[in-house]
Design an enzyme around this catalytic site. Structure first.
Site, mmCIF file in Angstrom:
data_model
loop_
_atom_site.group_PDB
_atom_site.id
_atom_site.type_symbol
_atom_site.label_atom_id
_atom_site.label_comp_id
_atom_site.label_asym_id
_atom_site.label_seq_id
_atom_site.Cartn_x
_atom_site.Cartn_y
_atom_site.Cartn_z
ATOM 1 N N GLY A 246 0.791 -1.231 0.000
ATOM 2 C CA GLY A 246 0.000 0.000 0.000
ATOM 3 C C GLY A 246 0.820 1.276 0.000
ATOM 4 O O GLY A 246 0.257 2.371 0.102
ATOM 5 N N GLU A 248 2.227 2.933 -2.257
ATOM 6 C CA GLU A 248 1.958 3.905 -3.329
ATOM 7 C C GLU A 248 0.751 4.776 -2.969
ATOM 8 O O GLU A 248 0.490 5.779 -3.621
ATOM 9 C CB GLU A 248 1.683 3.178 -4.657
ATOM 10 C CG GLU A 248 2.938 2.902 -5.470
ATOM 11 C CD GLU A 248 3.923 1.963 -4.801
ATOM 12 O OE1 GLU A 248 3.466 0.989 -4.157
ATOM 13 O OE2 GLU A 248 5.125 2.196 -4.893
ATOM 14 N N ASN A 325 9.057 0.807 -0.596
ATOM 15 C CA ASN A 325 9.408 2.205 -0.811
ATOM 16 C C ASN A 325 8.638 3.120 0.142
ATOM 17 O O ASN A 325 7.719 2.688 0.835
ATOM 18 C CB ASN A 325 9.079 2.595 -2.258
ATOM 19 C CG ASN A 325 7.626 2.338 -2.585
ATOM 20 O OD1 ASN A 325 7.265 1.226 -2.939
ATOM 21 N ND2 ASN A 325 6.762 3.338 -2.449
ATOM 22 N N ASP A 370 11.029 4.369 -5.771
ATOM 23 C CA ASP A 370 10.208 3.159 -5.680
ATOM 24 C C ASP A 370 11.086 1.912 -5.704
ATOM 25 O O ASP A 370 10.751 0.901 -6.315
ATOM 26 C CB ASP A 370 9.173 3.130 -6.829
ATOM 27 C CG ASP A 370 8.225 1.945 -6.752
ATOM 28 O OD1 ASP A 370 8.000 1.446 -5.639
ATOM 29 O OD2 ASP A 370 7.729 1.517 -7.811
ATOM 30 N N CYS A 677 -3.775 1.170 -14.333
ATOM 31 C CA CYS A 677 -4.500 -0.031 -14.777
ATOM 32 C C CYS A 677 -4.680 -0.044 -16.294
ATOM 33 O O CYS A 677 -4.628 -1.089 -16.919
ATOM 34 C CB CYS A 677 -5.876 -0.105 -14.117
ATOM 35 S SG CYS A 677 -5.804 -0.438 -12.355
ATOM 36 N N HIS A 678 -4.912 1.133 -16.867
ATOM 37 C CA HIS A 678 -5.301 1.166 -18.280
ATOM 38 C C HIS A 678 -4.141 1.428 -19.232
ATOM 39 O O HIS A 678 -4.325 1.378 -20.445
ATOM 40 C CB HIS A 678 -6.425 2.198 -18.485
ATOM 41 C CG HIS A 678 -7.705 1.794 -17.811
ATOM 42 N ND1 HIS A 678 -8.536 0.808 -18.310
ATOM 43 C CD2 HIS A 678 -8.273 2.214 -16.658
ATOM 44 C CE1 HIS A 678 -9.581 0.655 -17.496
ATOM 45 N NE2 HIS A 678 -9.441 1.482 -16.487
ATOM 46 N N MET A 717 -13.961 -1.483 -10.974
ATOM 47 C CA MET A 717 -13.820 -0.096 -11.427
ATOM 48 C C MET A 717 -14.678 0.781 -10.523
ATOM 49 O O MET A 717 -15.887 0.914 -10.716
ATOM 50 C CB MET A 717 -14.251 0.028 -12.899
ATOM 51 C CG MET A 717 -14.287 1.461 -13.433
ATOM 52 S SD MET A 717 -12.696 2.319 -13.377
ATOM 53 C CE MET A 717 -13.245 4.025 -13.500
HETATM 54 CA CA CA Z 1 6.452 0.037 -4.702
#
Ligand code: CA
Length: 756
Positions: A246, A248, A325, A370, A677-678, A717
């Site tokens: 989590g 990010e 990270n 990251d 995601c896209h 979504m």
């Molecule tokens: Ca990461």
């Protein structure tokens, strides 16, 4: 031993008959999924070799069966003694990396450099979803335990692939928003008749290994915060340990241990310090807090989530784990650009009984990129400079292969295994990287860095063979540009990396785009950890290839992004066997034996973080079918039907009529919230819809229904109304229309020319 699997199925009936009303309910029929946390028992269980009536009528028979080895504690009857002696039963694969050392080396050698050419498919099992497959199966006494995306658990007959039971924790699909890198799961742990499985939403369950029914379930995270779990639990000394992800989004990462029998929490180790105005939880965090500055604790907690690798050392009684990270990535926004920010991007060892800090080695002090240090942690005993050393090894995301003394945490060696641009080496005296240039994007608006957050090596498991002395790394070269987001403001539960979203795009010039694609590399590297250099490597067609298995048969198995499953000579790197699996095979392969026959298993199914660049980086394989477990044996004759990969049809997009500033604004919002995601420039990777092909591009209200009103929440979504306005949604749609027209023109050049 080989017969035990069949006997325990009979035991299920004995137990069912003798333990009261719940167990005497009719067995649930085929593939019916019930209410939350439902169990599906295969109907065939009812009718297996020994009949129900025969059991109840013939007491003497029951006694005989019991005496014959119908152990009511089976299956998954694994304990400390058995796991410690895992090498004495190489036919089983009883923990995530086979042994606590996490080497992913199996002594089995019937499948070897001579016989591998006859390897063929034995059976396959189709999983419940077409999302990413990252599981390493566990096999104990003829039963295989696997997981699929959305944390569904399956018990299969390891010889035939027959489903014995299935447990679906029915994860709320809205949680998928918090899974940076897909709704995957990497597997289970087993211990004393129970199967331990974590769900994406932070629950940890102990399942009865006979039936798949939960014995206990605990919520290991605050369900209101953007925590997720994708990692496999590990078990030792009646404790089951699990981390979380989590960073990010904004969380405070930790590892927790629970009592295997009761689910009661035994200890918890936080990776980052809490509010500095208050006392910290322990001395280690009192030390850690001095390496921080700024208001990280107000931004979810600083990150550090330990989302994958853990390695238990029974000799030192240590649990060694890798940490993630920081939140956000940009250290200037997290910690005023100051300090090492312990224990981010580190390898940490704690007392396995108490969780008390023992040592740490930080691979990336004050991480800005990251560079999670969560990659496979492998223990081995190596001879270095003539001395036996107990080491733990990691091929880290940041591009260095670390060899660390696991008794002290002291660095022994570190060399880059891929191209590294952010530093010129590791100072062995201080253990610190020697940074060069401006990789921290302090003086420049952007810095091009290799490797990037995709990692020189990511979660795809590495293996180590004590026979060759080599580690086998699923390595890659994927550069990224980094730059501070001038508009960054921390938002609860949103993507909080503080990177300038303007950089999240591909070049418009097709030649520059093609050059960028060609720069992406994937390799299998055989690494000599003592010499600190490569022994051999095999090239792949692109990055993001599968985890690795090394065997006593002198083989290294690895799947690839482009749909192959390969076996290499472990000493020389020559390709000895390769088969088409028609979809990405990224999970860690494993091997086991049933009735004297060796099997090799791998999970296949596209997905994972690669959604973001997958559509661009590989010529995708169409809309994939559901993920599968594929199992091979010598002389296997099963057929893997070639899937019908229907490319997503592209309707003719509406004309691009929006003003340029609206499109530009929409592109920025897309690059901030939708891209993960896209995909870059709305190029989908085949699993999550390619928005250029969306039928809603010409339907303003329908588009808002999905983006703002969450009308496809049940598919994962969720509504983005918390960060996107009505006007933003229109702008994103306008941007997508421009990308759709570009794609349409490329595919239909004649029609596109006529239109102009
Ligand atoms: Ca990461």
């Amino acid at each position: 031993m080989p017969k035990r699997v069949y006997l325990w199925e009979n035991c299920v009936k004995l137990v069912s008959k003798t333990t009261g009303p719940e167990a005497t309910q009719p067995v649930v029929g085929f593939n019916k999924t019930g209410p939350p946390g439902s169990v599906t028992r295969e109907k065939t269980l009812q009718t297996k070799s020994l009949g129900w009536i025969a059991v109840t009528l013939a007491a003497a028979g029951v006694l005989a069966l019991t005496l014959a080895g119908c152990d009511l504690k089976s299956p998954a009857n694994v304990d400390q003694k058995r796991l410690a002696a895992a090498d004495s039963e190489p036919g089983n694969w009883m923990s995530h990396g086979r042994t606590w050392s996490e080497q992913r080396f199996s002594p089995l050698d019937k499948v070897n450099t001579d016989t591998v050419k006859s390897l063929g498919l034995a059976w396959t099992y189709q999983l419940a979803t077409n999302r990413g497959v990252e599981v390493t199966p566990i096999v104990v006494d003829g039963t295989m335990y696997v997981t699929s995306a959305w944390s569904v658990v399956y018990a299969l007959n390891a010889k035939t692939g027959e489903l014995l039971w299935k447990y679906d924790p029915n994860v709320d699909r809205a949680i998928g928003k918090y899974a940076c890198c897909d709704v995957v799961n990497r597997g289970v742990a087993v211990w004393k008749g129970k199967v331990y499985a974590a769900a994406l939403d932070g629950r940890l369950s102990a399942l009865d290994a006979r039936t798949g029914k939960p014995v206990w379930t605990v919520q290991t995270t605050d369900a209101h915060l953007p925590y997720t779990i994708t990692g496999a639990p590990r078990v030792f000394k009646d404790k089951v340990v699990i981390g979380n992800g989590g960073s990010e989004y904004g969380v405070r990462g930790y590892v927790s241990a629970y009592d295997t029998e009761t689910g009661k929490q035994v200890w918890r180790f936080y990776v980052t310090p809490g509010d500095p105005s208050k006392p910290q939880e322990n001395k280690a965090l009192e030390m850690a807090v001095k390496s921080w500055s700024g208001d990280w604790f107000k931004q979810g907690g600083g990150g550090g989530s330990p989302w994958d690798s853990m390695s238990y050392d029974p000799d030192q009684n240590l649990l060694i784990f890798g940490t993630g990270n920081g939140t956000p990535w940009d250290q200037k926004k997290r910690s005023n650009g100051q300090g090492d920010n312990l224990f981010l991007s580190s390898i940490v060892a704690v007392d396995a009984d108490t969780g008390e800090y023992k040592w740490h080695y930080q691979t990336t002090p004050g991480d800005d990129w990251d560079f999670d240090s969560t990659q496979t942690l492998i223990q081995a005993d190596l001879t270095i400079d003539g001395k036996p050393r107990k080491v733990v090894m990691q091929a880290a995301k940041n591009g260095y292969f670390y060899v660390i003394d696991r008794t002290s945490g002291k660095l022994i060696g570190a060399n880059n295994f891929v191209t590294v641009t952010w530093s010129k080496g590791i100072d062995l005296k201080t253990g610190r990287p020697i940074e060069i240039g401006d990789p921290r994007y302090k003086t420049q608006a952007m810095s091009l860095v290799m490797p990037s957050g995709f990692g020189g090596h990511n979660w795809h498991p590495m293996a180590f063979s004590p026979k060759t002395g080599l580690a086998y790394i699923p390595a890659q070269e994927v550069p990224s540009v980094y730059g501070s987001d001038p508009n960054y403001v921390y938002k609860n539960g949103e993507w909080n990396v503080a990177q300038n979203p303007a950089l999240n795009t591909l070049p418009d010039d097709p030649k520059a785009r093609a050059a960028m694609k060609n720069a992406l590399r994937g390799k299998l590297i055989a690494w000599d950890p003592v010499a600190g250099k490569e022994a051999w490597h095999a090239d792949h067609t692109g990055p993001w290839n599968g985890g690795v298995l090394a065997t006593g048969g002198g083989l290294v198995f690895q799947g690839t992004i482009d749909g192959r499953f390969n076996a290499y000579d472990a000493s020389k790197g020559s390709l000895l066997w390769s088969t088409d699996v028609y979809t990405a095979a990224l999970a860690g392969p494993m091997t086991y034996e049933v009735d004297g026959e060796q099997y090799v298993a791998v999970g296949a199914g596209f997905g994972t973080l690669f959604y973001i660049i997958g559509g661009f980086a590989i010529d995708h394989l169409g809309v994939p079918e559901n993920g599968r477990i594929l199992v091979y044996k010598i002389g296997g004759k099963a057929e893997l039907p070639k899937p019908v990969l229907t490319p997503q049809p592209q309707p003719k997009p509406p004309a691009a009529t929006a003003a340029a500033d609206v499109v530009a604004a929409g592109k920025m919002k897309y690059q901030t919230y939708c891209i993960f995601c896209h995909g870059y420039n709305a190029i989908g990777a085949g699993v999550i819809p390619d928005l250029r092909y969306s039928s809603l591009l010409g339907d303003a209200d329908g588009f808002k229904g999905v983006v703002l009103r969450g009308e496809r929440k049940s598919n994962g979504m969720v509504s983005f109304a918390s960060v996107l306005s009505d006007k933003d949604a229109d702008a994103v749609r306008a941007y997508l229309i421009t990308e759709a027209n570009t794609a349409w023109a490329t595919k239909h050049p004649a029609q596109a020319a006529k239109a102009h």
